[in-house]
Design a protein around this motif. Structure first.
Motif, short mmCIF file in Angstrom:
data_model
loop_
_atom_site.label_atom_id
_atom_site.label_comp_id
_atom_site.label_asym_id
_atom_site.label_seq_id
_atom_site.Cartn_x
_atom_site.Cartn_y
_atom_site.Cartn_z
N GLU A 1 -4.33 -16.75 4.92
CA GLU A 1 -4.64 -15.78 5.97
C GLU A 1 -6.02 -16.10 6.55
O GLU A 1 -7.04 -15.87 5.90
N TYR B 1 -15.15 -9.60 9.18
CA TYR B 1 -14.05 -9.40 8.23
C TYR B 1 -13.65 -10.70 7.55
O TYR B 1 -13.31 -10.72 6.37
N ASN B 2 -13.71 -11.80 8.27
CA ASN B 2 -13.29 -13.08 7.72
C ASN B 2 -14.46 -13.89 7.16
O ASN B 2 -14.24 -14.97 6.62
N ASP C 1 -15.51 -8.61 0.51
CA ASP C 1 -14.87 -7.31 0.74
C ASP C 1 -15.89 -6.18 0.84
O ASP C 1 -15.76 -5.28 1.66
N ARG D 1 -17.40 -1.56 3.69
CA ARG D 1 -16.26 -2.46 3.86
C ARG D 1 -15.63 -2.15 5.20
O ARG D 1 -15.85 -1.09 5.78
N PHE D 2 -14.86 -3.10 5.69
CA PHE D 2 -14.20 -2.90 6.98
C PHE D 2 -12.94 -2.06 6.80
O PHE D 2 -12.20 -2.23 5.83
N ASN D 3 -12.70 -1.16 7.74
CA ASN D 3 -11.42 -0.46 7.85
C ASN D 3 -10.48 -1.41 8.57
O ASN D 3 -10.62 -1.64 9.77
N LYS D 4 -9.55 -2.01 7.82
CA LYS D 4 -8.73 -3.08 8.36
C LYS D 4 -7.93 -2.63 9.60
O LYS D 4 -7.83 -3.36 10.59
N GLU D 5 -7.39 -1.43 9.56
CA GLU D 5 -6.60 -0.94 10.69
C GLU D 5 -7.47 -0.79 11.94
O GLU D 5 -7.08 -1.24 13.03
N TYR E 1 -10.35 -2.22 12.47
CA TYR E 1 -10.87 -3.54 12.81
C TYR E 1 -9.86 -4.31 13.68
O TYR E 1 -10.21 -4.89 14.71
N GLU E 2 -8.60 -4.31 13.25
CA GLU E 2 -7.57 -5.02 14.01
C GLU E 2 -7.34 -4.39 15.38
O GLU E 2 -7.07 -5.09 16.35
#
Length: 257
Positions: free
Chosen positions: A78, A181-182, A186, A239-243, A245-246
């Motif tokens: 990923e 994020y990348n 985490d 940490r990033f909130n993945k939702e 962030y995307e």
């Protein structure tokens, strides 16, 4: 002699299964110890370096080929990957002449003409977490390792130009998409995130304004734990909130004023 035989076999395989006139080159960025880094390959039995890349299978989409190449070099599945430019100059030998480059590659004489034809390369840049990468050389190279972005040596072909343009593209991305994020682990501190932005931009940012701006985008979650091993008032971890962030990636909201 064994190497030359294997090269000849690979050339036959390339002609049979791959597009010969189009290649992929990848600028893989990582962040470690406050430095932005780029993954490079050292050509077999030389001191000459180049970017990772490869060819495209006849039945393979270009993005699929780029992801495959990155998996092979990093071990990651990923990856944030983005196409940033197509390099199509007639002569793409910038630091060394065509003849010098071909000699450096150490290819057998009867195979040289296979690499003289004009080649168009599609450039991709990738953002990866440094600690998660397992740098892995390919058949043509002896070493795959990280270099500080400001200490890149003279590379084969036009690969120095590729890195310069990829970094410019990454800086532009900061104006409309989030970064981190990348590239970060985490859990990280706000100073860690600010240092990443400052390293990419090559300039200092006001601490209070940066924190206010980043928190205002709704992509960060503050944790109820602090960084250990520091001062008494150790900074909180985030940490990033993945939702979110995307969603910010998709919406391309303005990040840097």
């Amino acid at each position: 002699m064994e190497y030359k035989k294997k090269v000849q076999q690979l050339i036959v395989d390339l002609k049979t299964n791959y597009l010969l006139s189009v290649s992929i080159d990848c600028v893989i960025f990582g962040f470690h110890a406050g430095q932005l880094k780029v993954l490079l390959l050292r050509w077999k039995e030389t001191d000459d370096w180049c970017l990772p890349g490869g060819r495209i299978l006849h039945e393979e989409n270009m993005d699929e080929a780029a992801h495959r190449s990155l998996r092979e070099r990093t071990g990651l599945h990923e990856i944030f990957l983005q196409q940033f430019h197509t390099f199509g100059d007639v002569l793409r030998y910038k630091n060394f002449s065509q003849q010098e480059t071909l000699l450096k590659l150490g290819l057998p004489d009867d195979a040289l003409h296979e690499f003289i034809n004009r080649d168009v390369s599609v450039g991709y840049y990738a953002l990866v977490e440094f600690a998660e990468v397992t740098p892995t050389p390919d058949f043509f190279t002896d070493e795959c390792r990280w270099w500080d972005v400001d200490q890149i040596p003279l590379l084969l072909f036009d690969h120095n130009d590729m890195i310069v343009l990829a970094l410019k593209t990454l800086r532009r991305q900061l104006t409309y998409q989030p970064i981190g994020y990348n590239l970060l682990p985490d859990k990280f501190t706000m100073p860690d995130l600010q240092q990443l932005y400052e390293t990419i931009l090559g300039q200092s940012l006001d601490r209070r304004n940066f924190q206010k701006r980043m928190l205002g985008y709704g992509i960060l979650e503050r944790l109820e734990e602090r960084k250990t091993g520091g001062a008494h008032k150790a900074p909180y971890l985030y940490r990033f909130n993945k939702e979110n962030y995307e969603k910010a990636l998709a919406d391309e909201i303005l990040f840097v004023g």
